[in-house]
Design a protein around this motif. Structure first.
Motif, short mmCIF file in Angstrom:
data_model
loop_
_atom_site.label_atom_id
_atom_site.label_comp_id
_atom_site.label_asym_id
_atom_site.label_seq_id
_atom_site.Cartn_x
_atom_site.Cartn_y
_atom_site.Cartn_z
N ASP A 73 0.82 -1.20 0.00
CA ASP A 73 0.00 0.00 0.00
C ASP A 73 0.86 1.26 0.00
O ASP A 73 1.82 1.35 0.76
CB ASP A 73 -0.89 -0.02 1.25
CG ASP A 73 -2.16 0.78 1.09
OD1 ASP A 73 -2.44 1.27 -0.02
OD2 ASP A 73 -2.87 0.92 2.10
N LYS A 129 0.17 5.43 0.18
CA LYS A 129 -0.83 6.46 0.42
C LYS A 129 -0.13 7.74 0.89
O LYS A 129 1.08 7.76 1.05
CB LYS A 129 -1.84 6.02 1.48
CG LYS A 129 -2.70 4.83 1.07
CD LYS A 129 -3.76 4.56 2.10
CE LYS A 129 -4.70 3.46 1.68
NZ LYS A 129 -5.57 3.77 0.58
N THR A 159 -4.66 8.56 3.32
CA THR A 159 -5.58 8.85 2.23
C THR A 159 -4.95 8.45 0.90
O THR A 159 -3.73 8.41 0.77
CB THR A 159 -5.95 10.34 2.18
OG1 THR A 159 -4.75 11.11 2.08
CG2 THR A 159 -6.72 10.76 3.40
N GLY A 168 -6.41 6.28 -2.96
CA GLY A 168 -7.10 5.05 -3.34
C GLY A 168 -8.57 5.14 -2.97
O GLY A 168 -9.14 6.22 -2.83
N LYS A 169 -9.19 3.99 -2.79
CA LYS A 169 -10.63 3.93 -2.56
C LYS A 169 -11.06 4.26 -1.13
O LYS A 169 -12.18 4.67 -0.90
CB LYS A 169 -11.16 2.54 -2.92
CG LYS A 169 -11.00 2.22 -4.40
CD LYS A 169 -11.49 0.83 -4.69
CE LYS A 169 -11.28 0.51 -6.17
NZ LYS A 169 -11.70 -0.84 -6.48
N ARG A 170 -10.17 4.05 -0.16
CA ARG A 170 -10.56 4.24 1.24
C ARG A 170 -9.59 5.12 1.98
O ARG A 170 -8.43 5.24 1.63
CB ARG A 170 -10.61 2.88 1.96
CG ARG A 170 -11.76 2.00 1.52
CD ARG A 170 -11.94 0.81 2.41
NE ARG A 170 -12.21 1.21 3.79
CZ ARG A 170 -12.10 0.40 4.82
NH1 ARG A 170 -11.74 -0.85 4.64
NH2 ARG A 170 -12.36 0.81 6.03
N THR A 171 -10.10 5.71 3.04
CA THR A 171 -9.29 6.47 3.99
C THR A 171 -9.23 5.66 5.28
O THR A 171 -10.24 5.11 5.71
CB THR A 171 -9.92 7.85 4.25
OG1 THR A 171 -9.92 8.59 3.03
CG2 THR A 171 -9.17 8.61 5.30
N TYR A 172 -8.06 5.57 5.86
CA TYR A 172 -7.87 4.82 7.10
C TYR A 172 -7.38 5.77 8.18
O TYR A 172 -6.60 6.68 7.90
CB TYR A 172 -6.85 3.69 6.92
CG TYR A 172 -7.25 2.67 5.90
CD1 TYR A 172 -8.03 1.58 6.27
CD2 TYR A 172 -6.87 2.79 4.57
CE1 TYR A 172 -8.41 0.64 5.33
CE2 TYR A 172 -7.24 1.84 3.63
CZ TYR A 172 -8.02 0.77 4.01
OH TYR A 172 -8.40 -0.16 3.08
N GLU A 226 -14.70 3.29 10.68
CA GLU A 226 -15.39 4.39 10.00
C GLU A 226 -16.42 5.08 10.88
O GLU A 226 -16.71 6.25 10.69
CB GLU A 226 -16.02 3.87 8.71
CG GLU A 226 -14.98 3.52 7.66
CD GLU A 226 -15.59 3.03 6.38
OE1 GLU A 226 -16.81 3.16 6.17
OE2 GLU A 226 -14.82 2.52 5.56
#
Length: 141
Positions: free
Chosen positions: A87, A89, A103, A105-109, A128
């Motif tokens: 990954d 980000k 942040t 890609g498709k998701r934020t963690y 989330e």
């Protein structure tokens, strides 16, 4: 005289408090190797040390805000470690909430920094709905 001393001490406390949070952001920079997970089970704290495969997992924070993570799972049928995640980000660290946000890609963690030192980082994933699950991940340098 006492007023001057108290005023001087106030400035020392204010500026040393700000410096500490800035230091946390600086301490994040670098490569962190997965070491263990801990969680509560039946009212007791359980710590699971990394196995030979999961020890290959790491997270890395660059000073410019770039994040890179690699994750390895258990051995596969060929007796090699299964590479499960690679990954890249961007990250931001918020000192007030002690939160790392990844942040891209498709998701934020999001992760809460539970503790950090020069050679140990403990983080906890924030779901989330903004709740913290029981597990905490430990990384070392």
């Amino acid at each position: 005289m006492i007023k001057k001393l108290l005023l001087s001490l106030s400035f020392v406390f204010i500026f040393s408090g700000c410096k500490k949070e800035t230091d946390v952001a600086g301490l994040l920079v670098g490569k962190w190797n997965y070491n263990a997970s801990s969680y509560e089970y039946n009212g007791k704290q359980v710590r699971e040390a990394a196995n030979d495969c999961s020890k290959k997992s790491f997270i890395e924070f660059a000073s410019g805000g770039a994040y890179h993570g690699e994750s390895y799972g258990d051995q596969n049928e060929h007796n090699t470690c299964r590479h499960s995640i690679s990954d890249q980000k961007s990250y931001q660290y918020d000192a007030a909430s002690k939160k790392i946000t990844l942040t891209g890609g498709k998701r934020t963690y999001a992760y809460k920094v539970i503790s950090i030192s020069n050679n140990k980082l403990v983080i906890q994933y924030i779901s989330e709905d903004e709740t913290l699950p029981a597990a905490k991940d430990e990384y070392i340098r």
